[in-house]
Design a protein around this motif. Sequence first.
Motif, PDB file in Angstrom:
ATOM      1  N   ASP A 182      -5.710  -0.833  -5.045  1.00 43.67           N
ATOM      2  CA  ASP A 182      -5.250  -1.453  -3.802  1.00 43.67           C
ATOM      3  C   ASP A 182      -6.269  -2.486  -3.328  1.00 43.67           C
ATOM      4  O   ASP A 182      -7.305  -2.125  -2.765  1.00 43.67           O
ATOM      5  N   GLU A 183      -5.994  -3.738  -3.549  1.00 49.20           N
ATOM      6  CA  GLU A 183      -6.874  -4.852  -3.175  1.00 49.20           C
ATOM      7  C   GLU A 183      -8.335  -4.562  -3.525  1.00 49.20           C
ATOM      8  O   GLU A 183      -9.214  -4.671  -2.672  1.00 49.20           O
ATOM      9  N   THR A 192       0.833  -1.201   0.000  1.00 51.06           N
ATOM     10  CA  THR A 192       0.000   0.000   0.000  1.00 51.06           C
ATOM     11  C   THR A 192       0.868   1.252   0.000  1.00 51.06           C
ATOM     12  O   THR A 192       0.596   2.215  -0.725  1.00 51.06           O
TER      13      THR A 192
HETATM   14 MG   LIG Z   1      -2.186  -2.683   2.157  1.00 53.62          MG
END
Ligand SMILES: [Mg+2]
Lengths: 317, 223
Positions: free
Chosen positions: A168-169, A49
């Motif tokens: 991000d995910e 991240t």
């Molecule tokens: Mg992360």
Amino acid sequence: MRSQAAELVFDEATKQYPGRPEPAVDRLSLTVPAGEICVLVGPSGGGKTTALKLVNRLIPLSSGDIRIDGTSILDLDLVTLRRGIGYVIQQVGLFPHMTVEENIATVPRLLGWSRQRIRERVLELLELVGLDPDHDRRRYPAQLSGGQQQRVGLARALAANPPLMLMDEPFGAIDPIVRARLQEEFLRLQRELGKTVVFVTHDIDEAIKLGDRIAILREGGRLAQYDTPARILAEPADEFVAQFVGADRALKALTLRTLGDLDLRPGTWLPGLPRVPVATTLRDALAVLVAEGHERLIVVDEAGEPLGTATRDDLLA
Amino acid sequence: MTLADAFTPGTFVDAFRFMPDHAGLLLSKTAEHIELSFAALGIALVLALPLGLWLGHRHRGLFVAVSVSSLGRALPSVAVIAFGITLLGVGFWNNTAALVVLAVPPILTNAYFAVDGVDANAVEAARGMGLTELQILLRIELPLGLALVVAGVRIAAVFVIATATIAAIAGGGGLGEIIVNQASYGLAGVVAASLCVSALAFLTALALGLVRRAVSPRGVRRA
Ligand SMILES: [Mg+2]
Ligand SMILES: Nc1ncnc2c1ncn2[C@@H]1O[C@H](COP(=O)(O)OP(=O)(O)OP(=O)(O)O)[C@@H](O)[C@H]1O
């Protein structure tokens, strides 16, 4: 509407959070060629991240540089930089007081597009991400399922057609079935749009499925390996990578190819053999053979016409 | 004779007779009361609202917000007025200053928590998309927190209208002049003026309650 894509270069990019003994991202250097999907993968706390947020400067670099098409992110005005980058996060972060349409229109409005152009773009995007342009447009985020919210998040990030996407995910909080469908649709979209994408996940299977290249980060934000999925599975750089991709990496490698990639044997169409579509991955084809206790299968095209046969050994070769 | 001894059911009848008989007086005192209250509220809004919103946006100064709020509760308004007499002398501005001190804490605290509490993911998404900090505040945080902001203004308004009554002590005018002067206006006058204060506070609370409902964002409002 294939847009321009941008080359992204991390050059010794480092993030040292104040008061921390070790950097979160440590001299990260890698190049994402224009139009490719780079998946950042690694254990929790590996700095994925952080690395992503360095790019749109939600987190400031401590040292090193990041360049987009040759221009340092530090030389760009913050707002200009961010408006040129699509950003999608796991928690989606839709604006709850705005309709789906207003959410998607956010950046185009900031850019001062005409109403007409914004409306057309919203309808086009809803179609693109698989939502109903008539009905879903007027709904509020609270009225959508998690999967639908994530689609809106994606549409919103794509709105101004940015050449670079940071994700991000994005499918992290979604159940496996919807997740698999979103992954398929994302790949279809990417074939259409050809963006440069940096995609964070901690799921190695997702990384293998989506990535043109995979960057594996280890604790302390150090790059363990950066390579294509096939090479990472075939030749893990070290013990850490081998462990991370798992003992079943040979099996995982089978997900990278489909029956269409094999040289099929001309077949005698024996009745009773399993008939498997040509687009099936070698892994799923193997699962069919194991489940049905056969040594050989018939490969069929979309219309169900036989194309040839393949043996178990062909799949594993 | 204390006030309680003098209080009979007939008092209310007298009070309601007092109203039409002294309509002019009550109206002009009510107007003064409103003027005083609104001046104080307006100044408090200008001071506390931007500060509270910005501190909330930065998620900084929680300590300031909370201590201002408890300070406001601990300071008796009479004391502030008394203190103000020494600084500003007797009159409108002295009272206004005291009422501002009273109105700032609920406005500041509510504005702070309204913005501070907005979904951090929505704010991060907005920032990542290239909204400026001011745009994030005005387009995302303020609309989502506005109902809570108005709730703070409502508390402040009721405080101010009720407390403006004691302005009379320091020559500030308003309905308090009748209430503290039973000698001139009689018990009926005192009760009539008190009823006017109550009605004013009630109507203001009602109006701001409606505003609060109106600004609750669609899509977030619970059924
Ligand atoms: Mg992360
Ligand atoms: N704002 C911050 N201040 C200090 N340390 C931080 C901050 N954000 C992250 N860290 C630390 O930096 C390291 C990397 O965090 P990061 O969130 O980038 O990891 P990640 O790979 O995304 O993990 P996950 O898979 O859990 O999301 C962690 O040790 C984390 O505790």
